[in-house]
Design a protein around this motif. Structure first.
Motif, PDB file in Angstrom:
ATOM      1  N   PHE A 232       0.827  -1.198   0.000  1.00  0.00           N
ATOM      2  CA  PHE A 232       0.000   0.000   0.000  1.00  0.00           C
ATOM      3  C   PHE A 232       0.867   1.256   0.000  1.00  0.00           C
ATOM      4  O   PHE A 232       0.604   2.206  -0.737  1.00  0.00           O
ATOM      5  CB  PHE A 232      -0.945   0.011   1.208  1.00  0.00           C
ATOM      6  CG  PHE A 232      -1.582   1.352   1.427  1.00  0.00           C
ATOM      7  CD1 PHE A 232      -2.628   1.772   0.616  1.00  0.00           C
ATOM      8  CD2 PHE A 232      -1.124   2.197   2.420  1.00  0.00           C
ATOM      9  CE1 PHE A 232      -3.207   3.015   0.807  1.00  0.00           C
ATOM     10  CE2 PHE A 232      -1.693   3.439   2.617  1.00  0.00           C
ATOM     11  CZ  PHE A 232      -2.742   3.848   1.805  1.00  0.00           C
ATOM     12  N   ARG A 233       1.893   1.274   0.833  1.00  0.00           N
ATOM     13  CA  ARG A 233       2.763   2.455   0.905  1.00  0.00           C
ATOM     14  C   ARG A 233       3.488   2.690  -0.416  1.00  0.00           C
ATOM     15  O   ARG A 233       3.654   3.834  -0.842  1.00  0.00           O
ATOM     16  CB  ARG A 233       3.748   2.302   2.056  1.00  0.00           C
ATOM     17  CG  ARG A 233       3.071   2.464   3.407  1.00  0.00           C
ATOM     18  CD  ARG A 233       4.040   2.325   4.548  1.00  0.00           C
ATOM     19  NE  ARG A 233       3.364   2.601   5.805  1.00  0.00           N
ATOM     20  CZ  ARG A 233       3.791   2.160   6.984  1.00  0.00           C
ATOM     21  NH1 ARG A 233       4.886   1.439   7.055  1.00  0.00           N
ATOM     22  NH2 ARG A 233       3.115   2.448   8.067  1.00  0.00           N
ATOM     23  N   GLN A 234       3.922   1.604  -1.060  1.00  0.00           N
ATOM     24  CA  GLN A 234       4.591   1.725  -2.358  1.00  0.00           C
ATOM     25  C   GLN A 234       3.628   2.302  -3.391  1.00  0.00           C
ATOM     26  O   GLN A 234       3.978   3.216  -4.134  1.00  0.00           O
ATOM     27  CB  GLN A 234       5.112   0.376  -2.821  1.00  0.00           C
ATOM     28  CG  GLN A 234       5.773   0.427  -4.180  1.00  0.00           C
ATOM     29  CD  GLN A 234       6.197  -0.948  -4.661  1.00  0.00           C
ATOM     30  OE1 GLN A 234       6.024  -1.940  -3.962  1.00  0.00           O
ATOM     31  NE2 GLN A 234       6.735  -1.007  -5.846  1.00  0.00           N
ATOM     32  N   VAL A 235       2.412   1.771  -3.458  1.00  0.00           N
ATOM     33  CA  VAL A 235       1.417   2.260  -4.414  1.00  0.00           C
ATOM     34  C   VAL A 235       1.061   3.714  -4.113  1.00  0.00           C
ATOM     35  O   VAL A 235       0.899   4.527  -5.029  1.00  0.00           O
ATOM     36  CB  VAL A 235       0.164   1.364  -4.404  1.00  0.00           C
ATOM     37  CG1 VAL A 235      -0.982   1.996  -5.171  1.00  0.00           C
ATOM     38  CG2 VAL A 235       0.496  -0.007  -4.985  1.00  0.00           C
TER      39      VAL A 235
ATOM     40  N   PRO B 146      -0.552   1.941 -11.655  1.00  0.00           N
ATOM     41  CA  PRO B 146      -0.155   1.901 -13.068  1.00  0.00           C
ATOM     42  C   PRO B 146      -1.370   1.636 -13.966  1.00  0.00           C
ATOM     43  O   PRO B 146      -1.647   0.499 -14.334  1.00  0.00           O
ATOM     44  CB  PRO B 146       0.844   0.737 -13.121  1.00  0.00           C
ATOM     45  CG  PRO B 146       0.413  -0.167 -12.012  1.00  0.00           C
ATOM     46  CD  PRO B 146      -0.150   0.740 -10.937  1.00  0.00           C
ATOM     47  N   LEU B 147      -2.098   2.674 -14.311  1.00  0.00           N
ATOM     48  CA  LEU B 147      -3.333   2.506 -15.080  1.00  0.00           C
ATOM     49  C   LEU B 147      -3.072   2.241 -16.559  1.00  0.00           C
ATOM     50  O   LEU B 147      -3.870   1.614 -17.234  1.00  0.00           O
ATOM     51  CB  LEU B 147      -4.226   3.742 -14.925  1.00  0.00           C
ATOM     52  CG  LEU B 147      -4.674   4.037 -13.508  1.00  0.00           C
ATOM     53  CD1 LEU B 147      -5.493   5.314 -13.475  1.00  0.00           C
ATOM     54  CD2 LEU B 147      -5.479   2.880 -12.952  1.00  0.00           C
TER      55      LEU B 147
ATOM     56  N   SER C 104      -3.439   3.963 -19.160  1.00  0.00           N
ATOM     57  CA  SER C 104      -4.566   4.343 -20.004  1.00  0.00           C
ATOM     58  C   SER C 104      -4.220   5.471 -20.953  1.00  0.00           C
ATOM     59  O   SER C 104      -4.996   5.785 -21.841  1.00  0.00           O
ATOM     60  CB  SER C 104      -5.753   4.758 -19.138  1.00  0.00           C
ATOM     61  OG  SER C 104      -5.411   5.910 -18.395  1.00  0.00           O
ATOM     62  N   GLY C 105      -3.078   6.092 -20.772  1.00  0.00           N
ATOM     63  CA  GLY C 105      -2.724   7.219 -21.609  1.00  0.00           C
ATOM     64  C   GLY C 105      -3.422   8.466 -21.132  1.00  0.00           C
ATOM     65  O   GLY C 105      -4.214   8.438 -20.196  1.00  0.00           O
ATOM     66  N   PRO C 106      -3.153   9.562 -21.806  1.00  0.00           N
ATOM     67  CA  PRO C 106      -3.787  10.816 -21.384  1.00  0.00           C
ATOM     68  C   PRO C 106      -5.285  10.802 -21.675  1.00  0.00           C
ATOM     69  O   PRO C 106      -5.731  10.238 -22.668  1.00  0.00           O
ATOM     70  CB  PRO C 106      -3.071  11.873 -22.223  1.00  0.00           C
ATOM     71  CG  PRO C 106      -2.487  11.137 -23.366  1.00  0.00           C
ATOM     72  CD  PRO C 106      -2.242   9.734 -22.911  1.00  0.00           C
ATOM     73  N   LEU C 107      -6.045  11.376 -20.785  1.00  0.00           N
ATOM     74  CA  LEU C 107      -7.494  11.458 -20.955  1.00  0.00           C
ATOM     75  C   LEU C 107      -7.894  12.920 -21.103  1.00  0.00           C
ATOM     76  O   LEU C 107      -7.300  13.804 -20.510  1.00  0.00           O
ATOM     77  CB  LEU C 107      -8.215  10.863 -19.747  1.00  0.00           C
ATOM     78  CG  LEU C 107      -8.001   9.380 -19.498  1.00  0.00           C
ATOM     79  CD1 LEU C 107      -8.671   8.968 -18.201  1.00  0.00           C
ATOM     80  CD2 LEU C 107      -8.550   8.566 -20.643  1.00  0.00           C
ATOM     81  N   ASP C 108      -8.899  13.149 -21.909  1.00  0.00           N
ATOM     82  CA  ASP C 108      -9.457  14.493 -22.007  1.00  0.00           C
ATOM     83  C   ASP C 108     -10.957  14.417 -21.720  1.00  0.00           C
ATOM     84  O   ASP C 108     -11.542  13.342 -21.606  1.00  0.00           O
ATOM     85  CB  ASP C 108      -9.181  15.125 -23.365  1.00  0.00           C
ATOM     86  CG  ASP C 108      -9.752  14.331 -24.517  1.00  0.00           C
ATOM     87  OD1 ASP C 108     -10.548  13.407 -24.269  1.00  0.00           O
ATOM     88  OD2 ASP C 108      -9.413  14.636 -25.666  1.00  0.00           O
TER      89      ASP C 108
END
Length: 88
Positions: free
Chosen positions: A65-68, A74-75, A77-81
């Motif tokens: 948990f602390r590391q995350v 790490p999603l 998903s790339g950039p979202l608009d």
């Protein structure tokens, strides 16, 4: 000074007797129990110290948990608009 509010669990004397080792593990992890007989409280099972004792599995989960929390999820998903989020 930081205080942690803990919820006290209630269990019957019969349940406490049948699952005593489970109760002890839970108490080692910081839980409190009030033991009842015929619906009336007769005993309290509580940790000796205020220091919380974690199992090895709990320690590993806490480290993960602390590391995350430091690195983020790490999603990938790339950039979202706004348009991509609200597609119709």
């Amino acid at each position: 000074m930081c205080y942690i509010l803990r919820m006290t669990k209630t269990m019957t004397l019969r349940d406490a007797n049948q699952s005593f080792s489970h109760c002890i593990r839970a108490v080692e992890s910081g839980e409190d129990f009030v033991i009842t007989r015929n619906g009336k409280p007769v005993a309290r099972l509580t940790p000796v110290s205020n220091a919380r004792v974690l199992t090895e599995q709990q320690k590993q989960a806490l480290a993960h948990f602390r590391q995350v929390a430091r690195e983020g999820w790490p999603l990938r998903s790339g950039p979202l608009d706004r348009d991509a989020l609200h597609e119709r």
